[in-house]
Scaffold this motif. Sequence first.
Motif, PDB file in Angstrom:
ATOM      1  N   THR A  25       0.808  -1.228   0.000  1.00 56.60           N
ATOM      2  CA  THR A  25       0.000   0.000   0.000  1.00 56.60           C
ATOM      3  C   THR A  25       0.841   1.278   0.000  1.00 56.60           C
ATOM      4  N   ASP A  26       2.120   1.173   0.353  1.00 60.05           N
ATOM      5  CA  ASP A  26       2.915   2.386   0.542  1.00 60.05           C
ATOM      6  C   ASP A  26       4.202   2.347  -0.300  1.00 60.05           C
ATOM      7  N   PRO A  27       4.200   3.005  -1.462  1.00 60.16           N
ATOM      8  CA  PRO A  27       5.401   2.982  -2.324  1.00 60.16           C
ATOM      9  C   PRO A  27       6.640   3.525  -1.619  1.00 60.16           C
ATOM     10  N   ALA A  28       6.451   4.500  -0.694  1.00 56.39           N
ATOM     11  CA  ALA A  28       7.616   5.052   0.009  1.00 56.39           C
ATOM     12  C   ALA A  28       8.258   3.984   0.892  1.00 56.39           C
ATOM     13  N   ARG A  29       7.420   3.128   1.468  1.00 56.00           N
ATOM     14  CA  ARG A  29       7.918   2.042   2.304  1.00 56.00           C
ATOM     15  C   ARG A  29       8.746   1.060   1.445  1.00 56.00           C
ATOM     16  N   ARG A  30       8.235   0.811   0.245  1.00 55.83           N
ATOM     17  CA  ARG A  30       8.977  -0.078  -0.673  1.00 55.83           C
ATOM     18  C   ARG A  30      10.332   0.537  -1.028  1.00 55.83           C
ATOM     19  N   SER A  31      10.325   1.838  -1.327  1.00 53.70           N
ATOM     20  CA  SER A  31      11.587   2.487  -1.726  1.00 53.70           C
ATOM     21  C   SER A  31      12.610   2.452  -0.609  1.00 53.70           C
ATOM     22  N   SER A  32      12.166   2.702   0.635  1.00 57.97           N
ATOM     23  CA  SER A  32      13.167   2.749   1.712  1.00 57.97           C
ATOM     24  C   SER A  32      13.726   1.350   1.968  1.00 57.97           C
ATOM     25  N   MET A  33      12.870   0.312   1.884  1.00 54.58           N
ATOM     26  CA  MET A  33      13.392  -1.052   2.069  1.00 54.58           C
ATOM     27  C   MET A  33      14.324  -1.421   0.912  1.00 54.58           C
ATOM     28  N   ALA A  34      13.967  -0.989  -0.294  1.00 50.33           N
ATOM     29  CA  ALA A  34      14.793  -1.286  -1.474  1.00 50.33           C
ATOM     30  C   ALA A  34      16.192  -0.687  -1.304  1.00 50.33           C
ATOM     31  N   GLU A  35      16.240   0.535  -0.802  1.00 50.74           N
ATOM     32  CA  GLU A  35      17.526   1.217  -0.635  1.00 50.74           C
ATOM     33  C   GLU A  35      18.385   0.485   0.401  1.00 50.74           C
ATOM     34  N   LEU A  36      17.749   0.069   1.499  1.00 50.05           N
ATOM     35  CA  LEU A  36      18.507  -0.658   2.530  1.00 50.05           C
ATOM     36  C   LEU A  36      18.961  -2.022   2.005  1.00 50.05           C
ATOM     37  N   ALA A  37      18.113  -2.670   1.193  1.00 50.99           N
ATOM     38  CA  ALA A  37      18.500  -3.966   0.615  1.00 50.99           C
ATOM     39  C   ALA A  37      19.733  -3.786  -0.270  1.00 50.99           C
ATOM     40  N   ARG A  38      19.704  -2.716  -1.090  1.00 52.84           N
ATOM     41  CA  ARG A  38      20.810  -2.475  -2.035  1.00 52.84           C
ATOM     42  C   ARG A  38      22.147  -2.323  -1.308  1.00 52.84           C
ATOM     43  N   GLN A  39      22.090  -1.769  -0.096  1.00 55.40           N
ATOM     44  CA  GLN A  39      23.338  -1.576   0.668  1.00 55.40           C
ATOM     45  C   GLN A  39      24.013  -2.910   1.017  1.00 55.40           C
ATOM     46  N   HIS A  40      23.235  -4.006   0.964  1.00 53.84           N
ATOM     47  CA  HIS A  40      23.809  -5.325   1.268  1.00 53.84           C
ATOM     48  C   HIS A  40      24.226  -6.070   0.001  1.00 53.84           C
ATOM     49  N   GLY A  41      23.967  -5.484  -1.163  1.00 55.79           N
ATOM     50  CA  GLY A  41      24.253  -6.181  -2.421  1.00 55.79           C
ATOM     51  C   GLY A  41      25.718  -6.080  -2.821  1.00 55.79           C
ATOM     52  N   ARG A  42      26.172  -7.069  -3.561  1.00 58.62           N
ATOM     53  CA  ARG A  42      27.553  -7.072  -4.081  1.00 58.62           C
ATOM     54  C   ARG A  42      27.515  -7.463  -5.549  1.00 58.62           C
ATOM     55  N   PRO A  43      27.085  -6.533  -6.404  1.00 60.59           N
ATOM     56  CA  PRO A  43      26.981  -6.892  -7.827  1.00 60.59           C
ATOM     57  C   PRO A  43      28.321  -7.217  -8.464  1.00 60.59           C
ATOM     58  N   ASP A  44      29.441  -6.851  -7.795  1.00 61.52           N
ATOM     59  CA  ASP A  44      30.764  -7.128  -8.376  1.00 61.52           C
ATOM     60  C   ASP A  44      31.365  -8.446  -7.881  1.00 61.52           C
ATOM     61  N   ALA A  45      30.562  -9.281  -7.202  1.00 62.43           N
ATOM     62  CA  ALA A  45      31.123 -10.497  -6.590  1.00 62.43           C
ATOM     63  C   ALA A  45      31.734 -11.439  -7.629  1.00 62.43           C
ATOM     64  N   GLY A  46      31.112 -11.550  -8.809  1.00 62.20           N
ATOM     65  CA  GLY A  46      31.651 -12.433  -9.843  1.00 62.20           C
ATOM     66  C   GLY A  46      33.070 -12.021 -10.220  1.00 62.20           C
ATOM     67  N   ASP A  47      33.284 -10.715 -10.391  1.00 63.48           N
ATOM     68  CA  ASP A  47      34.616 -10.216 -10.757  1.00 63.48           C
ATOM     69  C   ASP A  47      35.623 -10.462  -9.640  1.00 63.48           C
ATOM     70  N   ARG A  48      35.154 -10.271  -8.406  1.00 62.03           N
ATOM     71  CA  ARG A  48      36.075 -10.490  -7.287  1.00 62.03           C
ATOM     72  C   ARG A  48      36.482 -11.961  -7.202  1.00 62.03           C
ATOM     73  N   LEU A  49      35.521 -12.851  -7.471  1.00 62.14           N
ATOM     74  CA  LEU A  49      35.850 -14.277  -7.422  1.00 62.14           C
ATOM     75  C   LEU A  49      36.833 -14.630  -8.548  1.00 62.14           C
ATOM     76  N   VAL A  50      36.664 -14.005  -9.698  1.00 66.28           N
ATOM     77  CA  VAL A  50      37.604 -14.255 -10.802  1.00 66.28           C
ATOM     78  C   VAL A  50      39.009 -13.772 -10.424  1.00 66.28           C
ATOM     79  N   ASP A  51      39.112 -12.628  -9.722  1.00 66.80           N
ATOM     80  CA  ASP A  51      40.429 -12.170  -9.242  1.00 66.80           C
ATOM     81  C   ASP A  51      41.108 -13.273  -8.436  1.00 66.80           C
ATOM     82  N   VAL A  52      40.320 -13.883  -7.534  1.00 61.10           N
ATOM     83  CA  VAL A  52      40.871 -14.929  -6.656  1.00 61.10           C
ATOM     84  C   VAL A  52      41.278 -16.154  -7.478  1.00 61.10           C
TER      85      VAL A  52
END
Length: 400
Positions: free
Chosen positions: A363-390
């Motif tokens: 019911t509340d798009p603002a609630r969705r946006s704030s949760m989305a932003e906090l979720a993004r802070q836990h994301g690691r979209p570069d993990a594949g590249d980091r694993l390739v480095d290793v």
Amino acid sequence: MSTDGLGDDRRRGDRALRLLVTGGGTGGHTYPALTAVRAAGARIGAGGAAVEVLWIGTAGGLEARVAEREGIRFVAVAAGKIRRARNPLKMLSWANVKDMGRVPLGVVQAIRAVAAFGPDVVLATGGYVSVPVSLAAWVCRRSLVVHEQTVRLGLANRLLARIATTMAVSSASTLSLLPGRVRERAVVTGNPVRPEVLAGHAGKALEALGLEGFDAARPTVYVTGGAQGAVQINQLVGEVLPWLLDRANVIHQCGPAAVDGMQAAPASLPADVASRYLPVGFVGAELPDVFALADVVISRSGAGTIAELTALGLPSVLIPLASSAGGEQTHNARHLAEAGAASALLDEATPTALQEALEPLLTDPARRSSMAELARQHGRPDAGDRLVDVVLDAAGADHR
Ligand SMILES: CC(=O)N[C@H]1[C@@H](OP(=O)(O)OP(=O)(O)OC[C@H]2O[C@@H](n3ccc(=O)[nH]c3=O)[C@H](O)[C@@H]2O)O[C@H](CO)[C@@H](O)[C@@H]1O
């Protein structure tokens, strides 16, 4: 085990990198391996060199289908599944004993395959098949990178960590849980997410899945129970369906075995309401587009899905598989819920609890946006590249 990662035959820098990957059984173990293979190919290809890949898995596993679809050379070996039990004596069940008997056969088959391929580096991303192949890598003195997706090491990876050249982990909080000698060889990479998952288009999902009945004025909920679907989630969604379809469109990935049953679920609802519901067994190539269309996700909290939801920044209601190894799904869900990056049904997964968790997000798009932003802070979209480095580090200087 080779400590410099380079045998004499591998000091020729002009030949292709030989990368052997193993892992599978579920999506959570298969897709990180696939992502690493593709990222290594892109990185090495960009430098004008080549990479030869061999995937060792089990014949019936998801990895066999993925390797075939991707045109990756594949060899199947036997693997043994260890069924957990609270009582250690119950671990000695006939099924476990019989399956453990397959491990030596798998090791022999894997040694043959490893010796014939001569990899510069072996990457193991978990699942039962990782055990014989990693042991074979160790016997053949090949560099071995073991990747763990979850915060706490699973049974197999606790063993393999001891023989790994490098232990790649998905979360910094894993480091303090590792024995000192393993910690010295550990690197935090994150859990690789397939790049295409991050690049979907909502409109394509509407077209590809024939969602003409969906209402653009309502948010869309994507329900996913993991590759097999989740009976518990199917039941919960079935119970709240009239309430949910009043407020949202729903794509429900329910597992191949449950599609027929879920198709009948909205039968008593008016046709226009029922047409806002689409049950599917497994979401394949459309997954990125489904994620792009989704405003809210209801999901299990397996490491792979969590990595995707956070990399995308998607608000979610997580319903952990309580019996997952070491309670890791509960841990994942609690960790994100405490940070406000998801809602989680931790104590009781009832229809009422699900409605209460969903209501503010629907019911509340603002609630969705704030949760989305906090979720993004836990994301690691570069993990594949980091694993390739290793992986390239473990392969040796010629391939970096
Ligand atoms: C029951 C079990 O053992 N679960 C474990 C398994 O998770 P499991 O593999 O079941 O689930 P994950 O969330 O880790 O990964 C599922 C993957 O399959 C994809 N997907 C799913 C459904 C679908 O229709 N299409 C599709 O592509 C998801 O987007 C995701 O990429 O391995 C994970 C990683 O070690 C662990 O965290 C989980 O606890």
